[in-house]
Scaffold this motif. Sequence first.
Motif, PDB file in Angstrom:
ATOM      1  N   ILE A  13      10.848 -81.810 -44.472  1.00  0.00           N
ATOM      2  CA  ILE A  13      10.685 -80.967 -43.297  1.00  0.00           C
ATOM      3  C   ILE A  13      10.025 -81.756 -42.173  1.00  0.00           C
ATOM      4  O   ILE A  13       9.376 -82.773 -42.392  1.00  0.00           O
ATOM      5  CB  ILE A  13       9.841 -79.708 -43.591  1.00  0.00           C
ATOM      6  N   GLU A  14      10.188 -81.244 -40.953  1.00  0.00           N
ATOM      7  CA  GLU A  14       9.428 -81.711 -39.795  1.00  0.00           C
ATOM      8  C   GLU A  14       9.030 -80.492 -38.990  1.00  0.00           C
ATOM      9  O   GLU A  14       9.857 -79.599 -38.744  1.00  0.00           O
ATOM     10  CB  GLU A  14      10.241 -82.670 -38.934  1.00  0.00           C
ATOM     11  N   SER A  15       7.757 -80.429 -38.570  1.00  0.00           N
ATOM     12  CA  SER A  15       7.211 -79.254 -37.896  1.00  0.00           C
ATOM     13  C   SER A  15       6.885 -79.550 -36.437  1.00  0.00           C
ATOM     14  O   SER A  15       6.463 -80.655 -36.086  1.00  0.00           O
ATOM     15  CB  SER A  15       5.944 -78.771 -38.603  1.00  0.00           C
ATOM     16  N   PHE A  16       7.062 -78.540 -35.600  1.00  0.00           N
ATOM     17  CA  PHE A  16       6.719 -78.586 -34.189  1.00  0.00           C
ATOM     18  C   PHE A  16       5.975 -77.293 -33.848  1.00  0.00           C
ATOM     19  O   PHE A  16       6.328 -76.227 -34.349  1.00  0.00           O
ATOM     20  CB  PHE A  16       7.973 -78.655 -33.306  1.00  0.00           C
ATOM     21  N   GLY A  17       4.972 -77.365 -32.985  1.00  0.00           N
ATOM     22  CA  GLY A  17       4.284 -76.169 -32.539  1.00  0.00           C
ATOM     23  C   GLY A  17       3.111 -75.785 -33.412  1.00  0.00           C
ATOM     24  O   GLY A  17       2.785 -76.450 -34.404  1.00  0.00           O
ATOM     25  N   ALA A  18       2.468 -74.684 -33.041  1.00  0.00           N
ATOM     26  CA  ALA A  18       1.257 -74.213 -33.722  1.00  0.00           C
ATOM     27  C   ALA A  18       1.601 -73.578 -35.060  1.00  0.00           C
ATOM     28  O   ALA A  18       2.589 -72.844 -35.186  1.00  0.00           O
ATOM     29  CB  ALA A  18       0.524 -73.208 -32.840  1.00  0.00           C
ATOM     30  N   ASP A  19       0.767 -73.840 -36.068  1.00  0.00           N
ATOM     31  CA  ASP A  19       1.024 -73.325 -37.412  1.00  0.00           C
ATOM     32  C   ASP A  19       0.969 -71.805 -37.494  1.00  0.00           C
ATOM     33  O   ASP A  19       1.567 -71.216 -38.402  1.00  0.00           O
ATOM     34  CB  ASP A  19       0.007 -73.917 -38.401  1.00  0.00           C
ATOM     35  N   TRP A  35      19.708 -80.946 -35.659  1.00  0.00           N
ATOM     36  CA  TRP A  35      19.032 -80.167 -34.620  1.00  0.00           C
ATOM     37  C   TRP A  35      18.355 -81.129 -33.650  1.00  0.00           C
ATOM     38  O   TRP A  35      17.488 -81.901 -34.051  1.00  0.00           O
ATOM     39  CB  TRP A  35      17.995 -79.229 -35.242  1.00  0.00           C
ATOM     40  N   PRO A  36      18.720 -81.103 -32.358  1.00  0.00           N
ATOM     41  CA  PRO A  36      18.157 -82.055 -31.396  1.00  0.00           C
ATOM     42  C   PRO A  36      16.638 -81.941 -31.267  1.00  0.00           C
ATOM     43  O   PRO A  36      16.083 -80.837 -31.301  1.00  0.00           O
ATOM     44  CB  PRO A  36      18.836 -81.669 -30.073  1.00  0.00           C
ATOM     45  N   ASP A  37      15.992 -83.084 -31.107  1.00  0.00           N
ATOM     46  CA  ASP A  37      14.540 -83.093 -30.891  1.00  0.00           C
ATOM     47  C   ASP A  37      14.159 -82.189 -29.729  1.00  0.00           C
ATOM     48  O   ASP A  37      13.186 -81.432 -29.808  1.00  0.00           O
ATOM     49  CB  ASP A  37      14.060 -84.513 -30.575  1.00  0.00           C
ATOM     50  N   ALA A  38      14.910 -82.286 -28.624  1.00  0.00           N
ATOM     51  CA  ALA A  38      14.549 -81.540 -27.418  1.00  0.00           C
ATOM     52  C   ALA A  38      14.595 -80.041 -27.643  1.00  0.00           C
ATOM     53  O   ALA A  38      13.775 -79.293 -27.101  1.00  0.00           O
ATOM     54  CB  ALA A  38      15.465 -81.935 -26.261  1.00  0.00           C
ATOM     55  N   LEU A  39      15.543 -79.574 -28.455  1.00  0.00           N
ATOM     56  CA  LEU A  39      15.609 -78.140 -28.736  1.00  0.00           C
ATOM     57  C   LEU A  39      14.388 -77.703 -29.551  1.00  0.00           C
ATOM     58  O   LEU A  39      13.792 -76.660 -29.274  1.00  0.00           O
ATOM     59  CB  LEU A  39      16.908 -77.811 -29.475  1.00  0.00           C
ATOM     60  N   CYS A  40      14.021 -78.503 -30.545  1.00  0.00           N
ATOM     61  CA  CYS A  40      12.831 -78.186 -31.346  1.00  0.00           C
ATOM     62  C   CYS A  40      11.589 -78.134 -30.461  1.00  0.00           C
ATOM     63  O   CYS A  40      10.751 -77.224 -30.581  1.00  0.00           O
ATOM     64  CB  CYS A  40      12.640 -79.227 -32.439  1.00  0.00           C
ATOM     65  N   GLU A  41      11.475 -79.096 -29.564  1.00  0.00           N
ATOM     66  CA  GLU A  41      10.299 -79.166 -28.692  1.00  0.00           C
ATOM     67  C   GLU A  41      10.253 -77.989 -27.729  1.00  0.00           C
ATOM     68  O   GLU A  41       9.181 -77.428 -27.459  1.00  0.00           O
ATOM     69  CB  GLU A  41      10.310 -80.493 -27.937  1.00  0.00           C
ATOM     70  N   ARG A  42      11.405 -77.590 -27.206  1.00  0.00           N
ATOM     71  CA  ARG A  42      11.424 -76.459 -26.266  1.00  0.00           C
ATOM     72  C   ARG A  42      11.132 -75.143 -26.974  1.00  0.00           C
ATOM     73  O   ARG A  42      10.466 -74.267 -26.410  1.00  0.00           O
ATOM     74  CB  ARG A  42      12.779 -76.395 -25.557  1.00  0.00           C
ATOM     75  N   LEU A  43      11.643 -74.977 -28.175  1.00  0.00           N
ATOM     76  CA  LEU A  43      11.312 -73.768 -28.937  1.00  0.00           C
ATOM     77  C   LEU A  43       9.812 -73.702 -29.197  1.00  0.00           C
ATOM     78  O   LEU A  43       9.188 -72.642 -29.084  1.00  0.00           O
ATOM     79  CB  LEU A  43      12.080 -73.746 -30.254  1.00  0.00           C
ATOM     80  N   ALA A  44       9.221 -74.850 -29.543  1.00  0.00           N
ATOM     81  CA  ALA A  44       7.777 -74.892 -29.785  1.00  0.00           C
ATOM     82  C   ALA A  44       7.009 -74.567 -28.509  1.00  0.00           C
ATOM     83  O   ALA A  44       6.008 -73.834 -28.536  1.00  0.00           O
ATOM     84  CB  ALA A  44       7.376 -76.262 -30.324  1.00  0.00           C
ATOM     85  N   ALA A  45       7.477 -75.093 -27.368  1.00  0.00           N
ATOM     86  CA  ALA A  45       6.826 -74.797 -26.092  1.00  0.00           C
ATOM     87  C   ALA A  45       6.952 -73.323 -25.737  1.00  0.00           C
ATOM     88  O   ALA A  45       6.133 -72.793 -24.972  1.00  0.00           O
ATOM     89  CB  ALA A  45       7.440 -75.655 -24.986  1.00  0.00           C
ATOM     90  N   GLY A  46       7.956 -72.657 -26.309  1.00  0.00           N
ATOM     91  CA  GLY A  46       8.144 -71.228 -26.092  1.00  0.00           C
ATOM     92  C   GLY A  46       7.328 -70.364 -27.033  1.00  0.00           C
ATOM     93  O   GLY A  46       7.561 -69.146 -27.111  1.00  0.00           O
ATOM     94  N   GLY A  47       6.399 -70.973 -27.754  1.00  0.00           N
ATOM     95  CA  GLY A  47       5.495 -70.211 -28.600  1.00  0.00           C
ATOM     96  C   GLY A  47       5.970 -70.012 -30.022  1.00  0.00           C
ATOM     97  O   GLY A  47       5.572 -69.047 -30.681  1.00  0.00           O
ATOM     98  N   ARG A  48       6.780 -70.926 -30.512  1.00  0.00           N
ATOM     99  CA  ARG A  48       7.283 -70.812 -31.882  1.00  0.00           C
ATOM    100  C   ARG A  48       6.783 -71.986 -32.728  1.00  0.00           C
ATOM    101  O   ARG A  48       6.540 -73.078 -32.222  1.00  0.00           O
ATOM    102  CB  ARG A  48       8.813 -70.800 -31.907  1.00  0.00           C
ATOM    103  N   ARG A  49       6.637 -71.724 -34.011  1.00  0.00           N
ATOM    104  CA  ARG A  49       6.429 -72.781 -34.988  1.00  0.00           C
ATOM    105  C   ARG A  49       7.805 -73.158 -35.504  1.00  0.00           C
ATOM    106  O   ARG A  49       8.482 -72.350 -36.159  1.00  0.00           O
ATOM    107  CB  ARG A  49       5.552 -72.305 -36.143  1.00  0.00           C
ATOM    108  N   VAL A  50       8.256 -74.340 -35.220  1.00  0.00           N
ATOM    109  CA  VAL A  50       9.609 -74.768 -35.557  1.00  0.00           C
ATOM    110  C   VAL A  50       9.547 -75.729 -36.740  1.00  0.00           C
ATOM    111  O   VAL A  50       8.816 -76.714 -36.716  1.00  0.00           O
ATOM    112  CB  VAL A  50      10.284 -75.454 -34.355  1.00  0.00           C
ATOM    113  N   VAL A  51      10.320 -75.433 -37.766  1.00  0.00           N
ATOM    114  CA  VAL A  51      10.420 -76.316 -38.934  1.00  0.00           C
ATOM    115  C   VAL A  51      11.896 -76.590 -39.194  1.00  0.00           C
ATOM    116  O   VAL A  51      12.661 -75.675 -39.488  1.00  0.00           O
ATOM    117  CB  VAL A  51       9.775 -75.688 -40.185  1.00  0.00           C
TER     118      VAL A  51
END
Length: 280
Positions: A13-19, A35-51
Amino acid sequence: MTTVHAHEIALGIESFGADDAPLVLLAGGTTMLSWPDALCERLAAGGRRVVRYDLRDSGESTTKDPDAPAYTLRDLAADAAALVDALGGGPAHLAGIGVGGMVAQVAVLDHPGAFSALTLVGTRAVAPGPADDDLPEHDQATMGRLFARAMPDWADREAVARFAADGAKILGNDPVAARKIAARIWDRTPGTAPPVQLANQMGLVFSRLDCAPRWRERLPGIEVPTLVVHGRRDPFFPVGNGEAIAREIPGARLLVLDEAATAIPDTAIGEVTEAMLTLG
């Protein structure tokens, strides 16, 4: 990146955002780098924990024998539900791309309590093999060009990257992005044995799975908010496959990316992110 033990196997796994943020789980198709890095990062910036995670026999997940996998599609679906439990973030928004989209459909059907929303990207509602008569099949001219190519030397990182870039051109994807992703996948692959590299680079292991029983007829039973994303130029699973899924899941939203083929292009990341965040 790390591994988590779920369903008695290890999943990379790889995690992005707050736990403590709402969990979005991204099933690879077959590796997490679908799954593109940028999409994971934007989802995390939108308040999601992305795994994002690797399916079995790819990346950092348990790899045994890709030539003879001892598991089924429903086992992969159970992996997704077990991973949500192991991460402690359920119910989760589950998203799957390509093969991962098949896994995601079955996971939500078999384990509805584990998931709160569903996103399906570039996939279809039947397993590998002959499609239903009403579903568009692979574009045969494109497939002929794709599979007529000689396999690369899997021990040669640059040759594998060139092979991926050439395949991207045939499919209508960005060859520069495909080359970079293939090199990253090569770096993460446990060895250069051809079956293992094929499982990572092309996902061919999935064609050997026992995918019974059918699940398309169960799609009207999906009760979570659903987003279906499909490239209008997809020659592998033509857009009619995504349209069929959206018709059969009650209330599903269909987002067709006019300039996309099988991958999510950089130009569509913002649109896809916004749609996923709106979903839940």
